[in-house]
Design a protein around this motif. Sequence first.
Motif, PDB file in Angstrom:
ATOM      1  N   SER A  56      31.426  51.654  30.902  1.00 47.67           N
ATOM      2  CA  SER A  56      32.814  52.110  30.871  1.00 47.67           C
ATOM      3  C   SER A  56      33.147  52.884  29.608  1.00 47.67           C
ATOM      4  CB  SER A  56      33.740  50.901  31.006  1.00 47.67           C
ATOM      5  OG  SER A  56      35.066  51.287  30.922  1.00 47.67           O
ATOM      6  N   CYS A 244      47.373  58.966  28.721  1.00 47.91           N
ATOM      7  CA  CYS A 244      46.198  58.281  29.277  1.00 47.91           C
ATOM      8  C   CYS A 244      45.316  59.291  30.021  1.00 47.91           C
ATOM      9  CB  CYS A 244      46.609  57.158  30.218  1.00 47.91           C
ATOM     10  SG  CYS A 244      45.195  56.267  30.933  1.00 47.91           S
ATOM     11  N   ALA A 248      45.109  55.122  33.826  1.00 53.03           N
ATOM     12  CA  ALA A 248      44.952  53.669  33.926  1.00 53.03           C
ATOM     13  C   ALA A 248      46.258  52.937  33.666  1.00 53.03           C
ATOM     14  CB  ALA A 248      43.892  53.180  32.945  1.00 53.03           C
ATOM     15  N   TYR A 261      43.439  47.120  34.135  1.00 55.71           N
ATOM     16  CA  TYR A 261      42.423  46.795  33.124  1.00 55.71           C
ATOM     17  C   TYR A 261      41.045  47.304  33.521  1.00 55.71           C
ATOM     18  CZ  TYR A 261      46.120  43.410  32.101  1.00 55.71           C
ATOM     19  OH  TYR A 261      47.315  42.824  31.837  1.00 55.71           O
ATOM     20  N   ASP A 262      40.779  47.383  34.803  1.00 57.00           N
ATOM     21  CA  ASP A 262      39.461  47.799  35.260  1.00 57.00           C
ATOM     22  C   ASP A 262      39.311  49.314  35.311  1.00 57.00           C
ATOM     23  OD1 ASP A 262      38.768  45.173  35.513  1.00 57.00           O
ATOM     24  OD2 ASP A 262      39.297  45.053  37.638  1.00 57.00           O
ATOM     25  N   TRP A 263      40.405  50.035  35.105  1.00 58.53           N
ATOM     26  CA  TRP A 263      40.344  51.490  35.085  1.00 58.53           C
ATOM     27  C   TRP A 263      40.454  52.014  33.662  1.00 58.53           C
ATOM     28  CZ3 TRP A 263      38.429  53.595  39.179  1.00 58.53           C
ATOM     29  CH2 TRP A 263      38.505  54.971  39.377  1.00 58.53           C
ATOM     30  N   CYS A 264      40.943  51.158  32.751  1.00 55.72           N
ATOM     31  CA  CYS A 264      41.109  51.534  31.339  1.00 55.72           C
ATOM     32  C   CYS A 264      39.741  51.737  30.702  1.00 55.72           C
ATOM     33  CB  CYS A 264      41.870  50.426  30.605  1.00 55.72           C
ATOM     34  SG  CYS A 264      42.026  50.689  28.823  1.00 55.72           S
ATOM     35  N   GLY A 266      39.528  52.210  27.297  1.00 54.89           N
ATOM     36  CA  GLY A 266      39.618  51.742  25.927  1.00 54.89           C
ATOM     37  C   GLY A 266      39.706  52.823  24.878  1.00 54.89           C
ATOM     38  N   ARG A 268      42.401  54.106  23.614  1.00 59.99           N
ATOM     39  CA  ARG A 268      43.550  53.754  22.768  1.00 59.99           C
ATOM     40  C   ARG A 268      44.481  54.940  22.482  1.00 59.99           C
ATOM     41  NH1 ARG A 268      41.550  51.159  17.655  1.00 59.99           N
ATOM     42  NH2 ARG A 268      39.723  52.453  17.938  1.00 59.99           N
ATOM     43  N   ARG A 305      41.064  39.457  31.478  1.00 57.08           N
ATOM     44  CA  ARG A 305      40.644  40.819  31.186  1.00 57.08           C
ATOM     45  C   ARG A 305      39.221  40.844  30.622  1.00 57.08           C
ATOM     46  NH1 ARG A 305      45.504  38.493  30.696  1.00 57.08           N
ATOM     47  NH2 ARG A 305      45.534  38.640  28.437  1.00 57.08           N
ATOM     48  N   VAL A 309      39.692  46.718  26.423  1.00 55.26           N
ATOM     49  CA  VAL A 309      40.760  47.383  27.185  1.00 55.26           C
ATOM     50  C   VAL A 309      42.106  47.115  26.523  1.00 55.26           C
ATOM     51  CG1 VAL A 309      39.483  47.205  29.336  1.00 55.26           C
ATOM     52  CG2 VAL A 309      41.115  45.414  28.731  1.00 55.26           C
ATOM     53  N   GLU A 311      46.029  45.896  26.410  1.00 56.79           N
ATOM     54  CA  GLU A 311      46.882  44.880  27.002  1.00 56.79           C
ATOM     55  C   GLU A 311      48.304  45.089  26.488  1.00 56.79           C
ATOM     56  OE1 GLU A 311      45.487  40.885  26.519  1.00 56.79           O
ATOM     57  OE2 GLU A 311      43.380  41.465  26.577  1.00 56.79           O
TER      58      GLU A 311
END
Length: 376
Positions: A56, A244, A248, A261-264, A266, A268, A305, A309, A311
């Motif tokens: 990811s 983004c 996500a 969370y599963d598409w993020c 990270g 930032r 999570r 990722v 939150e």
Amino acid sequence: MSSNNNKKWFSLNIGRKEKTSSGSCSCGKSSGGCGGSSNAHHMTNEAFTEAAINASIGEERTKDGFEQVFDVKMDRRSAFKKLTASLLIGAGAVSTSCSVISGDESKEKAQIDWEEQFKGNYKLMTDKEKEATVDRLVRSYQLRTGKNISMSSKNAEEDVLFGYAFNISKCQGYMDCVNACVEENNQDRNSQMQYIRIHEMKDGKGFNFNEADDNYYHEVPAQGHFYMGTQCFHCDNPPCVEVCPVQATWREDDGLVVVDYDWCVGCRYCMAACPYDGRRFNWSKPEVPESEINHNQHYLGNRMRKKGVMEKCTFCVQRSRAGKNPACVEACPTGARIFGNLLDPDSTIRWVLENKKVFRLKEDLGTEPKFWYFMD
């Protein structure tokens, strides 16, 4: 979706054959093993998670701070490595699901891992796809822990727009809201991640966040001070959503700004774009003792999570869409927090907005936060 032409996710053909009969595994054979790699089914949960994260966010994990936020690159070599990692994970899942020496539960877990690895963006799923995704995660948790959870995929209701008001006069700085939020939303215990911050400020200095103490450890309320809480403000025009790169995060019809969370990935960017310090990045896999896990979850809210990722506060979507107040509102011993439907003329939040002198932070930015402050 009933037609493959309308699928909203990638399908990778790695030598699979079209199914010709029911009961076949994903390699196309109706019985026995497929003869895939014998090493793949030895992949542990930890190794699988690590490989998934690498697939990811890959080498971006080794970067830090400014460099990671503003210098995300994707050259051909990196793109190939990430694609290869995803293929290996998928191949491992398929091989395990076909192996004659793997147990039924191992095969089921492998099948779930395969479908999770290549599922689509939750934002684009149909209701049926959302329900299937949630059912898959519930079953995965059951297979891995032997315990049950309840996970909702409930959508926003019509004629509902959530809003929040904070009475500065009543907050005494007890932080019961912070603790309730941590427990309700299954936040990591090791890093002490907190979606809510309570700022202790000196009387007569105005709202000076630069000089506020957010980590006080003394008896409250402290003389000569007042308290002010901040969290995600669920803006109508959220700058975090605009930046983004993979969509996500988005704003739902009831005003909640949520994260898949599963598409993020990270990156930032959203964390840097938020003018209210409303987002948190988990640098490690969230750890919550099994006895403390809140088993009442929502896909877009407090489900467990993975590492790496973003939150944030969701106004406790698992509670608010069930007709309850967020945990922070329930826990506040002084009644400083008010939550409700802005479209309901009889709601308390509407009464506050119509009868108190309310204000919002950084109004000039045009973000239209759904979080107001007022004083008695």
